[in-house]
Design a protein around this motif. Sequence first.
Motif, PDB file in Angstrom:
ATOM      1  N   ALA A  26      44.408  64.770  19.031  1.00  0.00           N
ATOM      2  CA  ALA A  26      43.633  65.941  18.629  1.00  0.00           C
ATOM      3  C   ALA A  26      43.222  65.781  17.173  1.00  0.00           C
ATOM      4  N   TYR A  27      41.906  65.745  16.945  1.00  0.00           N
ATOM      5  CA  TYR A  27      41.355  65.469  15.619  1.00  0.00           C
ATOM      6  C   TYR A  27      40.494  66.652  15.194  1.00  0.00           C
ATOM      7  N   SER A  28      40.978  67.413  14.212  1.00  0.00           N
ATOM      8  CA  SER A  28      40.245  68.568  13.695  1.00  0.00           C
ATOM      9  C   SER A  28      39.709  68.214  12.313  1.00  0.00           C
ATOM     10  N   SER A  29      38.398  68.093  12.231  1.00  0.00           N
ATOM     11  CA  SER A  29      37.799  67.624  10.980  1.00  0.00           C
ATOM     12  C   SER A  29      36.308  67.919  10.982  1.00  0.00           C
ATOM     13  N   PRO A  30      35.677  68.014   9.788  1.00  0.00           N
ATOM     14  CA  PRO A  30      34.223  68.174   9.752  1.00  0.00           C
ATOM     15  C   PRO A  30      33.485  67.071  10.510  1.00  0.00           C
ATOM     16  N   GLU A  31      34.085  65.866  10.553  1.00  0.00           N
ATOM     17  CA  GLU A  31      33.432  64.779  11.274  1.00  0.00           C
ATOM     18  C   GLU A  31      33.271  65.115  12.751  1.00  0.00           C
ATOM     19  N   ALA A  32      34.213  65.880  13.285  1.00  0.00           N
ATOM     20  CA  ALA A  32      34.131  66.258  14.696  1.00  0.00           C
ATOM     21  C   ALA A  32      33.006  67.271  14.933  1.00  0.00           C
ATOM     22  N   TYR A  33      32.726  68.069  13.903  1.00  0.00           N
ATOM     23  CA  TYR A  33      31.664  69.068  14.026  1.00  0.00           C
ATOM     24  C   TYR A  33      30.296  68.448  13.775  1.00  0.00           C
ATOM     25  N   ALA A  34      30.253  67.533  12.819  1.00  0.00           N
ATOM     26  CA  ALA A  34      29.072  66.698  12.579  1.00  0.00           C
ATOM     27  C   ALA A  34      27.809  67.486  12.218  1.00  0.00           C
ATOM     28  N   GLN A  35      27.908  68.419  11.277  1.00  0.00           N
ATOM     29  CA  GLN A  35      26.706  69.082  10.768  1.00  0.00           C
ATOM     30  C   GLN A  35      26.033  68.226   9.701  1.00  0.00           C
ATOM     31  N   ASP A  36      26.842  67.639   8.844  1.00  0.00           N
ATOM     32  CA  ASP A  36      26.336  66.813   7.756  1.00  0.00           C
ATOM     33  C   ASP A  36      25.994  65.414   8.282  1.00  0.00           C
ATOM     34  N   GLU A  37      24.977  64.794   7.719  1.00  0.00           N
ATOM     35  CA  GLU A  37      24.540  63.479   8.184  1.00  0.00           C
ATOM     36  C   GLU A  37      25.639  62.430   8.009  1.00  0.00           C
ATOM     37  N   GLU A  38      26.380  62.488   6.901  1.00  0.00           N
ATOM     38  CA  GLU A  38      27.461  61.531   6.686  1.00  0.00           C
ATOM     39  C   GLU A  38      28.602  61.782   7.671  1.00  0.00           C
ATOM     40  N   ASP A  39      28.906  63.061   7.908  1.00  0.00           N
ATOM     41  CA  ASP A  39      29.930  63.389   8.907  1.00  0.00           C
ATOM     42  C   ASP A  39      29.515  62.869  10.282  1.00  0.00           C
ATOM     43  N   LEU A  40      28.254  63.028  10.607  1.00  0.00           N
ATOM     44  CA  LEU A  40      27.753  62.564  11.898  1.00  0.00           C
ATOM     45  C   LEU A  40      27.887  61.051  12.022  1.00  0.00           C
ATOM     46  N   ARG A  41      27.597  60.324  10.948  1.00  0.00           N
ATOM     47  CA  ARG A  41      27.722  58.862  10.977  1.00  0.00           C
ATOM     48  C   ARG A  41      29.179  58.444  11.219  1.00  0.00           C
ATOM     49  N   ILE A  42      30.115  59.117  10.507  1.00  0.00           N
ATOM     50  CA  ILE A  42      31.533  58.796  10.672  1.00  0.00           C
ATOM     51  C   ILE A  42      31.987  59.080  12.095  1.00  0.00           C
ATOM     52  N   PHE A  43      31.574  60.235  12.626  1.00  0.00           N
ATOM     53  CA  PHE A  43      32.010  60.591  13.967  1.00  0.00           C
ATOM     54  C   PHE A  43      31.456  59.626  15.015  1.00  0.00           C
ATOM     55  N   ARG A  44      30.202  59.209  14.840  1.00  0.00           N
ATOM     56  CA  ARG A  44      29.623  58.263  15.798  1.00  0.00           C
ATOM     57  C   ARG A  44      30.367  56.930  15.763  1.00  0.00           C
ATOM     58  N   ALA A  45      30.657  56.468  14.559  1.00  0.00           N
ATOM     59  CA  ALA A  45      31.370  55.184  14.436  1.00  0.00           C
ATOM     60  C   ALA A  45      32.772  55.285  15.019  1.00  0.00           C
ATOM     61  N   MET A  46      33.444  56.406  14.749  1.00  0.00           N
ATOM     62  CA  MET A  46      34.795  56.593  15.269  1.00  0.00           C
ATOM     63  C   MET A  46      34.782  56.708  16.791  1.00  0.00           C
ATOM     64  N   SER A  47      33.805  57.423  17.330  1.00  0.00           N
ATOM     65  CA  SER A  47      33.699  57.584  18.779  1.00  0.00           C
ATOM     66  C   SER A  47      33.448  56.251  19.459  1.00  0.00           C
ATOM     67  N   ALA A  48      32.577  55.421  18.865  1.00  0.00           N
ATOM     68  CA  ALA A  48      32.278  54.113  19.450  1.00  0.00           C
ATOM     69  C   ALA A  48      33.524  53.226  19.428  1.00  0.00           C
ATOM     70  N   PHE A  49      34.294  53.329  18.359  1.00  0.00           N
ATOM     71  CA  PHE A  49      35.485  52.476  18.239  1.00  0.00           C
ATOM     72  C   PHE A  49      36.534  52.862  19.276  1.00  0.00           C
ATOM     73  N   VAL A  50      36.852  54.170  19.390  1.00  0.00           N
ATOM     74  CA  VAL A  50      37.898  54.579  20.334  1.00  0.00           C
ATOM     75  C   VAL A  50      37.441  54.373  21.777  1.00  0.00           C
ATOM     76  N   GLU A  51      36.147  54.383  22.013  1.00  0.00           N
ATOM     77  CA  GLU A  51      35.655  54.083  23.361  1.00  0.00           C
ATOM     78  C   GLU A  51      35.974  52.635  23.726  1.00  0.00           C
ATOM     79  N   ARG A  52      35.851  51.725  22.751  1.00  0.00           N
ATOM     80  CA  ARG A  52      36.215  50.325  23.000  1.00  0.00           C
ATOM     81  C   ARG A  52      37.731  50.180  23.169  1.00  0.00           C
ATOM     82  N   MET A  53      38.495  51.156  22.642  1.00  0.00           N
ATOM     83  CA  MET A  53      39.946  51.187  22.855  1.00  0.00           C
ATOM     84  C   MET A  53      40.301  51.791  24.218  1.00  0.00           C
TER      85      MET A  53
END
Length: 613
Positions: free
Chosen positions: A311-338
């Motif tokens: 369970a990850y509670s963070s602005p990156e999960a909400y992804a309103q900001d462009e930088e937050d969105l970039r982090i969340f996309r990268a993190m999502s792609a990585f854990v999907e490969r996991m």
Amino acid sequence: MTRGRADVNPKKRLITWIIVLVFCCGCFYAYTRSRGSSALEYGSKSLRKFGSSYWRGDEDNTDTSTKHEEDADDGFIPKSFPVCDDRHSEIIPCLDRNLIYQTRLKLDLSVMEHYERHCPLPEKRYNCLIPPPPGYRVPIKWPKSRDQVWKANIPHTHLATEKSDQNWMVVKGDKVVFPGGGTHFHYGADKYLASMANMLNFPKNSMNNEGNVRTVFDAGCGVASFGGYLLAYDILTMSLAPNDVHENQIQFALERGIPAYLGVLGTKRLPYPSRSFELAHCSRCRIDWLQRNGILLLELDRILRPGGYFAYSSPEAYAQDEEDLRIFRAMSAFVERMCWKIAVKRDQTVIWVKPLTNDCYMQREPGTQPPMCRSDDDPDLVWGVPMEACITPYSNQVHRSKGSALAPWPARLTTPPPRLADLGYSDDMFIKDTELWQRRVEHYWTVSGQNLESDTFRNVMDMKANLGSFAAALSNKEVWVMNVVPEDGPNTLKIVYDRGLLGSVHNWCESYSTYPRTYDLIHAWTVFSDIERRGCSIVDLLLEMDRILRPKGYIIYNDKRSIAEVIKKYLGALHWESVAISDSQLVEQDEDDVVFIIQKKMWLTSESLKDSE
């Protein structure tokens, strides 16, 4: 003329020598202060070595602040230990940043090496008693302690100011109050937990999921309100945070009576075996999960059970900001490969779930990153083992059973877990061990008389937990147990976790990663015999136990009579007193073993007494 001058010069010469002497004393005083008050900081080298039940002093440095009496059998026995400087009332020897600065260790700050364990050399170990802070009081009893503690016991209120908008803690008179808030749950951990259970469609919006969620890992836990409120659901949480700029958050957690441990996701594996937790949690914990090829996410993957959640509670999960969105996309792609999947996503929280089998791992394209771990890698070896950026596959047994095959809580506590076979233990051995420790604990309480009442202790440590049966025997009491498994013994900690209990691996030749005065009861079964065989200092261990034991707390010693006789000689110097002693053979042990129950007295320094008057 010459003789006449000689008659006058002695007076001038005497004045000169006095000036020189005063100057030297001033230099020596300044030097000792810069070194941390000499013996009062690190203790004297003269007490450094203990072997074959005697004290031996180093001739080059004798500390006169420690008094001794001679004993014909054991050499020199201390009448008193020196008291550490008041500045060290919260010292954690293996997590002491001053020690790191003094030894000039070359550490990589970017990967948190400076928050990992770095223990002092033997000649630099503290052999003085850690004083309580001024005005220290016996801690508030559980369950009231979850919500309030004495301010004097942890006189650090900067967190109340710094986190005032997040409801972490509030100062009210002589107490610090905990409203249950956190960085992402300002309105209380209870509402946050109900929301999370609702997101996961758990029955009755209960986080325990009908007993299938029992052990939880909370990274960057703050003052551990998340773990504190999970206790109401029969869930035990290992709340973890480093000794960083918020250095007292774990101290507050333990003072509250909530399980917690000082540690960091840095370069070494966490001191927990693989597949230990049903849920990992991070609420705005300021961790860069994508660093070093996702090595920290892969460490979470190692300790999560099949089907476990993150369970990850963070602005990156909400992804309103462009930088937050970039982090969340990268993190999502990585854990999907996991092979993690998104179980649910709502507002600022996303919950991923780990696969139940190896199927997804086997279906990945060749060369997919992160790689699978080597076949010879043991995911349960953790003491001082570097993290690896690889995925830990399941055993054939877990793959076939499509999960851990653990019983729901509370049946889990007494049901033989499948991993017993990894250690060559049978179900019958497990059952007999559980029954044996039930009898031993009953004997402890009989021996202690009225001393070990149920409301006299909350935080318990079992220094040599084996299969966790001592903790299981305490399941009817309002306590939690830190089950410590020595790093050089059988790797039984995974059985402890499979029973729904908490614990860590440790080497008792070193100091434990906790603050002073954090445990009410310490159980030491054959620990001293182990230390003696390893050639480590029994006295160092006594001083370490004194450091982590609260005033008025208890030690249950269950070991050789000969070592108990040695310990008796240091009771006065440690401000301990004997409560009871009994033969251990009454509970199926060697005839040379005894049960020895000790209580730590309340004592204060002169400064503490002044403050409390």
